[in-house]
Write a protein that holds these residues in place. Structure first.
Motif, PDB file in Angstrom:
ATOM      1  N   ASN A  29       0.828  -1.216   0.000  1.00  0.00           N
ATOM      2  CA  ASN A  29       0.000   0.000   0.000  1.00  0.00           C
ATOM      3  C   ASN A  29       0.856   1.256   0.000  1.00  0.00           C
ATOM      4  O   ASN A  29       0.535   2.236  -0.683  1.00  0.00           O
ATOM      5  CB  ASN A  29      -0.952   0.017   1.198  1.00  0.00           C
ATOM      6  CG  ASN A  29      -2.200  -0.782   0.938  1.00  0.00           C
ATOM      7  OD1 ASN A  29      -2.474  -1.202  -0.169  1.00  0.00           O
ATOM      8  ND2 ASN A  29      -2.961  -1.011   1.998  1.00  0.00           N
ATOM      9  N   LEU A  84      -6.397  -3.934   2.933  1.00  0.00           N
ATOM     10  CA  LEU A  84      -6.683  -3.353   4.256  1.00  0.00           C
ATOM     11  C   LEU A  84      -7.722  -4.149   5.040  1.00  0.00           C
ATOM     12  O   LEU A  84      -7.544  -4.350   6.248  1.00  0.00           O
ATOM     13  CB  LEU A  84      -7.115  -1.891   4.128  1.00  0.00           C
ATOM     14  CG  LEU A  84      -5.997  -0.888   3.890  1.00  0.00           C
ATOM     15  CD1 LEU A  84      -6.563   0.528   3.804  1.00  0.00           C
ATOM     16  CD2 LEU A  84      -4.928  -0.968   4.957  1.00  0.00           C
ATOM     17  N   LEU A  96      -6.380   3.189  12.131  1.00  0.00           N
ATOM     18  CA  LEU A  96      -6.014   3.902  10.913  1.00  0.00           C
ATOM     19  C   LEU A  96      -6.228   5.383  11.130  1.00  0.00           C
ATOM     20  O   LEU A  96      -7.316   5.808  11.525  1.00  0.00           O
ATOM     21  CB  LEU A  96      -6.878   3.391   9.759  1.00  0.00           C
ATOM     22  CG  LEU A  96      -6.562   3.929   8.367  1.00  0.00           C
ATOM     23  CD1 LEU A  96      -6.919   2.891   7.327  1.00  0.00           C
ATOM     24  CD2 LEU A  96      -7.282   5.220   8.078  1.00  0.00           C
ATOM     25  N   ILE A 106      -1.030   3.434   9.951  1.00  0.00           N
ATOM     26  CA  ILE A 106      -1.824   2.277  10.355  1.00  0.00           C
ATOM     27  C   ILE A 106      -1.041   1.549  11.432  1.00  0.00           C
ATOM     28  O   ILE A 106       0.113   1.173  11.227  1.00  0.00           O
ATOM     29  CB  ILE A 106      -2.109   1.344   9.152  1.00  0.00           C
ATOM     30  CG1 ILE A 106      -2.935   2.101   8.109  1.00  0.00           C
ATOM     31  CG2 ILE A 106      -2.828   0.076   9.630  1.00  0.00           C
ATOM     32  CD1 ILE A 106      -3.135   1.344   6.816  1.00  0.00           C
TER      33      ILE A 106
END
Length: 120
Positions: A29, A84, A96, A106
């Motif tokens: 990510n 996620l 988050l 996160i």
């Protein structure tokens, strides 16, 4: 590294693999959405319980709609949209924080002694 630290703490092979998946998803990510960032993996202890904390931090554009991003199947990059949501399911704690000016952080924890479903 996450898998190795998890093994050193005493996590089962299955939990080591879960943690490895979490680290990979969070790193991916960062690469896809922010370009750069960091992942911190460290043992934690709270109220006599030991666990492993994985924190992913970037200074990218943030997540426009965090609730939507945590739904299975949602993706802004034409992927399966499982990252996620899977991270949240695989860990015992998930937090988050995101904003356009600060990026995304996160924080997750997997405990050796898992909390009962009632306490989750």
């Amino acid at each position: 590294m996450g898998k190795q630290i998890a093994g050193d703490i005493g996590f089962s092979v299955a939990d080591q693999t879960r943690i490895e998946i979490v680290v990979l998803e969070l790193a991916w990510n960062i690469v896809l959405h922010a370009g750069e960032g960091e992942i911190i993996i460290q043992p934690v202890e709270c109220h006599g319980r030991q666990g492993l904390e994985v924190v992913a931090q970037d200074h990218g554009p943030g997540i426009a709609d965090p609730e939507l991003a945590l739904q299975d199947g949602y993706s802004t990059t034409k992927t399966m949209g499982a990252g996620l949501p899977a991270v949240r399911r695989l860990m015992d704690e998930f937090d988050l924080q995101t904003s356009a000016s600060e990026g995304t952080k996160i924080r997750t924890i997997r405990w050796l002694q898992r909390p009962s479903r009632r306490n989750r």
